[in-house]
Motif scaffolding. Structure first.
Motif, PDB file in Angstrom:
ATOM      1  N   VAL A 314       0.838  -1.193   0.000  1.00 27.89           N
ATOM      2  CA  VAL A 314       0.000   0.000   0.000  1.00 27.89           C
ATOM      3  C   VAL A 314       0.876   1.247   0.000  1.00 27.89           C
ATOM      4  O   VAL A 314       1.986   1.253   0.553  1.00 27.89           O
ATOM      5  N   ASN A 315       0.371   2.277  -0.640  1.00 30.89           N
ATOM      6  CA  ASN A 315       0.943   3.615  -0.558  1.00 30.89           C
ATOM      7  C   ASN A 315      -0.010   4.494   0.228  1.00 30.89           C
ATOM      8  O   ASN A 315      -1.229   4.433   0.019  1.00 30.89           O
ATOM      9  N   CYS A 316       0.529   5.290   1.131  1.00 27.61           N
ATOM     10  CA  CYS A 316      -0.307   6.059   2.047  1.00 27.61           C
ATOM     11  C   CYS A 316      -0.087   7.558   1.856  1.00 27.61           C
ATOM     12  O   CYS A 316       1.060   8.009   1.699  1.00 27.61           O
ATOM     13  N   GLN A 317      -1.168   8.320   1.917  1.00 26.48           N
ATOM     14  CA  GLN A 317      -1.038   9.773   1.931  1.00 26.48           C
ATOM     15  C   GLN A 317      -0.363  10.225   3.217  1.00 26.48           C
ATOM     16  O   GLN A 317       0.489  11.110   3.210  1.00 26.48           O
ATOM     17  N   TYR A 318      -0.760   9.591   4.344  1.00 23.42           N
ATOM     18  CA  TYR A 318      -0.151   9.868   5.642  1.00 23.42           C
ATOM     19  C   TYR A 318       0.318   8.541   6.227  1.00 23.42           C
ATOM     20  O   TYR A 318      -0.392   7.531   6.152  1.00 23.42           O
ATOM     21  N   SER A 319       1.494   8.532   6.810  1.00 21.05           N
ATOM     22  CA  SER A 319       1.992   7.301   7.432  1.00 21.05           C
ATOM     23  C   SER A 319       2.909   7.644   8.584  1.00 21.05           C
ATOM     24  O   SER A 319       3.436   8.762   8.690  1.00 21.05           O
ATOM     25  N   ASN A 320       3.108   6.653   9.466  1.00 18.10           N
ATOM     26  CA  ASN A 320       4.056   6.802  10.574  1.00 18.10           C
ATOM     27  C   ASN A 320       5.338   6.016  10.308  1.00 18.10           C
ATOM     28  O   ASN A 320       6.121   5.776  11.220  1.00 18.10           O
ATOM     29  N   GLY A 321       5.513   5.580   9.060  1.00 16.51           N
ATOM     30  CA  GLY A 321       6.688   4.795   8.692  1.00 16.51           C
ATOM     31  C   GLY A 321       6.422   3.332   8.544  1.00 16.51           C
ATOM     32  O   GLY A 321       7.126   2.644   7.804  1.00 16.51           O
ATOM     33  N   SER A 322       5.420   2.812   9.250  1.00 15.59           N
ATOM     34  CA  SER A 322       5.100   1.390   9.154  1.00 15.59           C
ATOM     35  C   SER A 322       3.625   1.140   8.880  1.00 15.59           C
ATOM     36  O   SER A 322       3.258   0.047   8.460  1.00 15.59           O
ATOM     37  N   ARG A 323       2.784   2.148   9.120  1.00 16.97           N
ATOM     38  CA  ARG A 323       1.353   1.987   8.899  1.00 16.97           C
ATOM     39  C   ARG A 323       0.782   3.248   8.270  1.00 16.97           C
ATOM     40  O   ARG A 323       1.321   4.362   8.443  1.00 16.97           O
ATOM     41  N   CYS A 324      -0.335   3.065   7.566  1.00 13.55           N
ATOM     42  CA  CYS A 324      -1.060   4.227   7.070  1.00 13.55           C
ATOM     43  C   CYS A 324      -1.738   4.931   8.250  1.00 13.55           C
ATOM     44  O   CYS A 324      -2.074   4.306   9.265  1.00 13.55           O
ATOM     45  N   MET A 325      -1.979   6.226   8.095  1.00 12.39           N
ATOM     46  CA  MET A 325      -2.623   7.020   9.131  1.00 12.39           C
ATOM     47  C   MET A 325      -3.791   7.783   8.522  1.00 12.39           C
ATOM     48  O   MET A 325      -3.790   8.130   7.337  1.00 12.39           O
ATOM     49  N   LEU A 326      -4.801   8.056   9.374  1.00 10.35           N
ATOM     50  CA  LEU A 326      -5.881   8.970   9.032  1.00 10.35           C
ATOM     51  C   LEU A 326      -5.653  10.267   9.807  1.00 10.35           C
ATOM     52  O   LEU A 326      -5.299  10.243  10.995  1.00 10.35           O
ATOM     53  N   ARG A 327      -5.873  11.402   9.152  1.00  3.83           N
ATOM     54  CA  ARG A 327      -5.554  12.705   9.763  1.00  3.83           C
ATOM     55  C   ARG A 327      -6.833  13.504   9.996  1.00  3.83           C
ATOM     56  O   ARG A 327      -7.712  13.580   9.131  1.00  3.83           O
ATOM     57  N   ASN A 328      -6.871  14.146  11.176  1.00  2.30           N
ATOM     58  CA  ASN A 328      -7.949  15.051  11.519  1.00  2.30           C
ATOM     59  C   ASN A 328      -7.694  16.393  10.844  1.00  2.30           C
ATOM     60  O   ASN A 328      -6.646  17.003  11.037  1.00  2.30           O
ATOM     61  N   ASN A 329      -8.660  16.839  10.061  1.00  5.30           N
ATOM     62  CA  ASN A 329      -8.462  18.079   9.317  1.00  5.30           C
ATOM     63  C   ASN A 329      -8.379  19.293  10.216  1.00  5.30           C
ATOM     64  O   ASN A 329      -7.817  20.337   9.831  1.00  5.30           O
ATOM     65  N   ALA A 330      -8.927  19.186  11.440  1.00  4.88           N
ATOM     66  CA  ALA A 330      -8.963  20.355  12.330  1.00  4.88           C
ATOM     67  C   ALA A 330      -7.629  20.600  13.023  1.00  4.88           C
ATOM     68  O   ALA A 330      -7.121  21.734  13.046  1.00  4.88           O
ATOM     69  N   ASP A 331      -7.016  19.563  13.605  1.00  3.99           N
ATOM     70  CA  ASP A 331      -5.781  19.770  14.386  1.00  3.99           C
ATOM     71  C   ASP A 331      -4.632  18.865  13.957  1.00  3.99           C
ATOM     72  O   ASP A 331      -3.617  18.762  14.654  1.00  3.99           O
ATOM     73  N   ASN A 332      -4.796  18.168  12.831  1.00  7.24           N
ATOM     74  CA  ASN A 332      -3.751  17.271  12.291  1.00  7.24           C
ATOM     75  C   ASN A 332      -3.458  16.066  13.181  1.00  7.24           C
ATOM     76  O   ASN A 332      -2.417  15.411  13.017  1.00  7.24           O
ATOM     77  N   HIS A 333      -4.354  15.781  14.100  1.00 12.11           N
ATOM     78  CA  HIS A 333      -4.178  14.560  14.895  1.00 12.11           C
ATOM     79  C   HIS A 333      -4.333  13.343  13.971  1.00 12.11           C
ATOM     80  O   HIS A 333      -5.177  13.323  13.080  1.00 12.11           O
ATOM     81  N   GLU A 334      -3.516  12.307  14.200  1.00 13.89           N
ATOM     82  CA  GLU A 334      -3.528  11.126  13.332  1.00 13.89           C
ATOM     83  C   GLU A 334      -3.771   9.859  14.143  1.00 13.89           C
ATOM     84  O   GLU A 334      -3.325   9.750  15.302  1.00 13.89           O
ATOM     85  N   VAL A 335      -4.453   8.901  13.514  1.00 15.82           N
ATOM     86  CA  VAL A 335      -4.659   7.578  14.108  1.00 15.82           C
ATOM     87  C   VAL A 335      -4.274   6.518  13.070  1.00 15.82           C
ATOM     88  O   VAL A 335      -4.412   6.737  11.858  1.00 15.82           O
TER      89      VAL A 335
END
Length: 415
Positions: A314-335
């Motif tokens: 997989v290619n990710c728009q956001y990642s932590n280096g090992s997993r894809c992340m989802l980003r909060n548009n309001a404060d850039n918090h990621e899960v």
């Protein structure tokens, strides 16, 4: 967004026939090498998904009796002849119908593009000839000329063919080579001649050889063309020996061309480019009871058609280096977002296990490898997108905001 990009040894065997054809070369010509080509292909078929063998595609351009052979056996011309071949009533087996043949050979076949290679095992499985001369083999031996002496030792009549009639000047036969002699090589000859009231000078117009080609399972091989060559010495006392006479050639080169044409296709339903994550039972328990969902998920079904090896990452728009992340548009918090794959029976991972909710890596260098143990056509598969409960709790603390991210799942099938 989902994208599909174009893009390992279970034995099988291929059997066939070679026919050596008359070239009309004069006996005085110098000895030389002669080449012939054997071709085969593997193409998966929805009508026969369990097939894992190469099919002989060598053109049949010779005697109609042999062109009509069924199954994997198919003839092709092999341009060798022997002039001044003497058939004499005496004690020498070399003056009867006579064949010496070599044992099995390992042949390395190389992929035309990548240089990847694999070994196949080539064996002579049957041998014979077409004689042209002053009298039929029926006349000079008997009507059992097609049965070798000591049948069953190194050669036997088996289910092979013979033709010729009294007074005919053209006669042919083949002898099956026993399994042990296919590996070790050997010699076979006919029974003695029953009379010598004829001109002993014969011409071998055609040399016929059946073969087996033991190959890796083509389901494990990447697409493309694989080529290789094996050579045999020809003549009296050589690896291929039909008795004393004037041979047109001294070396036989058999060139192999094996083609693998896998099928690979992914069918996604409309709307598959967007995945909205939801709790397993909806939001009712959270909204009315305050219960944090165990996870947020989306299972994306699709159909897969595959018969060969492929890789997935997989290619990710956001990642932590090992997993894809989802980003909060309001404060850039990621899960973290887990991306997993389930594939239908018939496709296994590199460990030989079935593929169920297998997490996908985020780099091409670490791509997961899969291979077919059986061709699959239109079978159901799934992509799984999950956010786990501990991360869902963080998301709910930011109620009213949106988490998003683009994920590209890359299927690399080397087509």
């Amino acid at each position: 967004m989902l994208t599909n990009s174009n893009t390992t040894y279970t034995p099988g065997y291929l059997a066939g026939w070679y026919l050596a054809g008359l070239l009309g070369l004069a006996a005085a010509l110098p000895a030389q090498a002669v080449d012939t080509t054997v071709s085969a292909e593997f193409k998966p078929s929805v009508l026969n998904p369990g097939n894992n063998k190469f099919i002989n595609t060598t053109p049949c351009t010779t005697h109609p009796v042999f062109c009509g052979l069924q199954g994997d056996e198919q003839p092709t011309l092999l341009p060798i002849e022997v002039r001044n071949r003497l058939l004499i009533k005496d004690d020498s087996v070399r003056n009867r119908l006579f064949h010496r043949f070599p044992g099995q050979r390992t042949v390395n076949l190389v992929h035309a593009g990548s240089g990847a290679n694999f070994d196949v095992l080539f064996k002579f499985a049957a041998i014979g000839a077409i004689y042209h001369g002053p009298a039929s083999l029926n006349d000079v031996i008997n009507y059992n000329f097609h049965i070798p002496e000591n049948s069953g030792a190194q050669c036997s009549n088996g289910q092979r063919l013979a033709w010729g009639s009294a007074g005919s000047i053209s006669s042919g036969y083949t002898w099956a080579i026993t399994d042990s002699s296919q590996s070790s090589g050997g010699e076979c000859n006919s029974i003695p001649l029953r009379n010598d009231e004829h001109d002993p000078n014969y011409l071998i117009r055609s040399l016929m050889m059946g073969y087996k080609l033991l190959t890796p399972n083509p389901l494990t091989l990447p697409n493309g063309e694989y080529t290789g060559q094996v050579s045999f010495s020809v003549g009296a006392g050589q690896e291929l020996d039909l008795g004393d006479g004037d041979y047109s050639d001294s070396v036989l080169n058999i060139n192999f061309v094996l083609t693998v044409e896998h099928d690979f296709q992914l069918d996604f339903p409309p709307g598959s480019d967007r995945a909205v994550l939801q709790p397993p039972n909806g939001w009712n328990d959270y909204l009315h009871k305050g219960v944090t969902p165990a996870r947020l998920y989306r299972n994306q079904p699709f159909n897969v058609h595959s018969s060969g090896p492929f890789k997935v990452h997989v290619n990710c728009q956001y990642s932590n280096g090992s997993r894809c992340m989802l980003r909060n548009n309001a404060d850039n918090h990621e899960v973290p977002l887990q991306v997993a794959l389930t594939l239908p029976p018939g496709i296994q991972n590199s460990s030989g296990s079935t593929v169920s909710r297998e997490l996908l890596p985020i780099s091409s260098a670490a791509a997961s490898s899969y291979h077919s143990v059986q061709a699959v056509f239109g079978k159901r598969a799934q992509l799984h997108f999950d956010v786990l409960q501990t991360d869902v709790e963080q998301m709910l603390s930011r109620a009213g905001s949106t988490y998003q991210g683009n994920v590209t799942v890359v299927f690399d099938a080397a087509l």
